[in-house]
Design an enzyme around this catalytic site. Structure first.
Site, mmCIF file in Angstrom:
data_model
loop_
_atom_site.group_PDB
_atom_site.id
_atom_site.type_symbol
_atom_site.label_atom_id
_atom_site.label_comp_id
_atom_site.label_asym_id
_atom_site.label_seq_id
_atom_site.Cartn_x
_atom_site.Cartn_y
_atom_site.Cartn_z
ATOM 1 C CB CYS A 25 -0.901 -0.006 1.230
ATOM 2 S SG CYS A 25 0.061 0.006 2.769
ATOM 3 C CG HIS A 137 -0.910 -4.440 15.768
ATOM 4 N ND1 HIS A 137 -0.594 -3.209 15.228
ATOM 5 C CD2 HIS A 137 -0.734 -5.345 14.770
ATOM 6 C CE1 HIS A 137 -0.258 -3.371 13.942
ATOM 7 N NE2 HIS A 137 -0.334 -4.660 13.652
ATOM 8 C CD GLU A 139 -2.930 0.991 13.289
ATOM 9 O OE1 GLU A 139 -3.997 1.618 13.312
ATOM 10 O OE2 GLU A 139 -2.655 0.139 12.419
ATOM 11 C CB SER A 236 1.221 -8.949 8.514
ATOM 12 O OG SER A 236 0.313 -8.262 7.686
ATOM 13 C CB SER A 237 -3.032 -6.593 11.896
ATOM 14 O OG SER A 237 -4.419 -6.520 12.091
#
Length: 323
Positions: A25, A137, A139, A236-237
Site C-alpha cells: 500500500c 499490536h 499500532e 501482519s494484522s
C-alpha cells in the site's frame, strides 16, 4: 531396445485467480522508501525502531542495504540516525529521541497519524475513547501513547463491548486500528452504538483504504476458488484478516511468508487457487509463488481487479530532495 525418451508426465492444470489490489500500500511504500533514502543520505548504518513493516523479506532486504532493526531507542547509539516504523509510536519515543539529540525520521503511515490526531482532539474535548483493535499490536501501542493513561479503553470483541461499564456512558467516542476486518469492526461498532447511542464516531473510516480494498478483492474471488493463499507475515494484522475473510466465504485459506513455505498437500483437489498478498508483502513474492506453482502444475493465471489504487503519500521534509 527402445531408446525413445519417456514422455514427460502430464501436469495437472491449475487456474490461479489473483486478487487486485494486493500487496504494498502507499504507506508501506513510503516507509520503505524513507529507510532507503535515509541510508543514501546518512550512509549505513541507519537504525529502525521496530520492523519498518511486518514482512521478513522486506526487513532482510533493508538489512542488506545497511538498516539495523532495534526494538527500543536505548539500543540506538548517540548521534545515529533512526527511523520510526509505519505502525506509529507513542509520543514518548520522539520525545526521548529529541532529548538524546538523535536525528529521527518518522515513517508512520499518514492514515495512522490521522487516527493519532483524532485521539488527541477527542481527549482534549473531554471524551473517553473506546479503541477497537488488537492488544499488543504496535499500532495500538502507538495510538494509546498519544493520550494520557486512562483516556482510552481497548475492546477486541463484541463481548468486550457488552461487558463495558464506562464511568460516563454519555461522553464516549470510538476509534479503530487501521488494519482490522471490515466485517468484525462493523459488528463491534453496531454493538457500541446500540449500547451507547450518544457515542461519537470518527470522521470518515479509520480502517485504511488498502485494508478495505484487499478484503473486498478476496471476497470477490473467493466464491470462484477451491482454496486461497495469502502471502504475508504471521504478525501482519492485515494479512491475517485476509485469511479470515476467505475462510468466512467458506474457502480453505492459508498464510505463507514465501513460496518455499507452501505445503503441496494444501493443493490436493484444488482446481482454482486464489492468491493475494498483505499490504506489507512485495509483488516479487507473488511472482515467486506463481513460478514455484509452475514447476508442478500447468498454470494459467487471471487477475481479478475490484478497484484501482492511485494514492501516494509525500515523503518527510528533508528527504524529498534526496528522492
Amino acid at each position: 531396445p527402445d531408446t525413445a525418451p519417456a514422455a514427460a508426465p502430464q501436469r495437472r492444470p491449475l487456474e490461479l485467480l489473483i486478487a487486485a489490489p494486493r500487496g504494498f500500500c502507499a504507506g508501506v511504500d513510503r516507509a520503505i522508501r524513507i529507510v532507503e533514502l535515509a541510508i543514501e543520505k546518512h550512509g549505513a548504518p541507519v537504525f529502525v525502531r521496530h520492523e519498518i513493516v511486518h514482512n521478513k523479506f522486506v526487513v532482510d532486504s533493508l538489512k542488506a542495504k545497511g538498516a539495523v532493526f532495534v526494538e527500543e531507542l536505548d539500543e540506538v547509539p548517540d548521534g545515529a540516525p533512526v527511523v520510526f516504523s509505519a505502525h506509529g509510536v507513542p509520543k514518548s519515543v520522539p520525545a526521548e529521541a529529541q532529548n538524546r539529540g538523535l536525528d529521527y525520521l518518522d515513517a508512520t503511515c499518514p492514515l495512522v497519524s490521522k487516527v493519532h490526531r483524532q485521539a488527541e482532539r477527542l481527549v482534549a474535548s473531554g471524551r473517553h475513547i473506546v479503541f477497537i483493535g488488537h492488544a499488543g499490536h504496535p499500532e495500538v501501542i502507538g495510538t494509546f501513547g498519544q493520550v494520557p493513561e486512562g483516556a482510552m479503553s481497548l475492546v477486541e470483541t463484541v463481548e468486550d463491548v457488552e461487558a463495558m461499564n464506562p464511568a460516563d456512558p454519555d461522553n464516549l467516542a470510538f476509534l479503530t486500528q487501521t488494519t482490522l476486518s471490515v466485517d468484525d469492526t462493523a459488528a463491534m461498532v453496531a454493538a457500541l452504538q446500540r449500547r451507547f447511542p450518544s457515542i461519537q464516531a470518527p470522521h470518515g473510516e479509520d480502517i485504511c483504504y488498502a485494508t478495505s480494498n484487499r478484503q473486498a478483492a478476496v471476497k470477490a474471488i473467493a466464491d470462484a476458488c477451491d482454496a486461497v493463499l495469502v502471502i504475508g507475515a504471521p504478525n501482519s494484522s492485515n494479512s491475517l484478516r485476509l485469511v479470515e475473510v476467505a475462510e468466512r466465504q467458506g474457502v480453505r485459506a492459508a498464510l505463507i511468508q514465501r513460496a518455499t513455505d507452501l505445503d503441496w498437500a494444501f493443493l490436493d483437489g484444488v482446481g482454482t487457487l486464489g492468491i493475494t498478498a498483505g499490504a506489507s508483502a512485495p509483488e516479487l513474492l507473488v511472482r515467486e509463488l506463481v513460478d514455484r506453482l509452475s514447476t508442478r502444475f500447468d498454470v494459467t493465471e487471471r487477475e481479478e481487479e475490484t478497484t484501482r489504487e492511485t494514492i501516494s503519500f509525500k515523503l518527510p521534509r528533508g528527504l524529498e530532495a534526496a528522492a
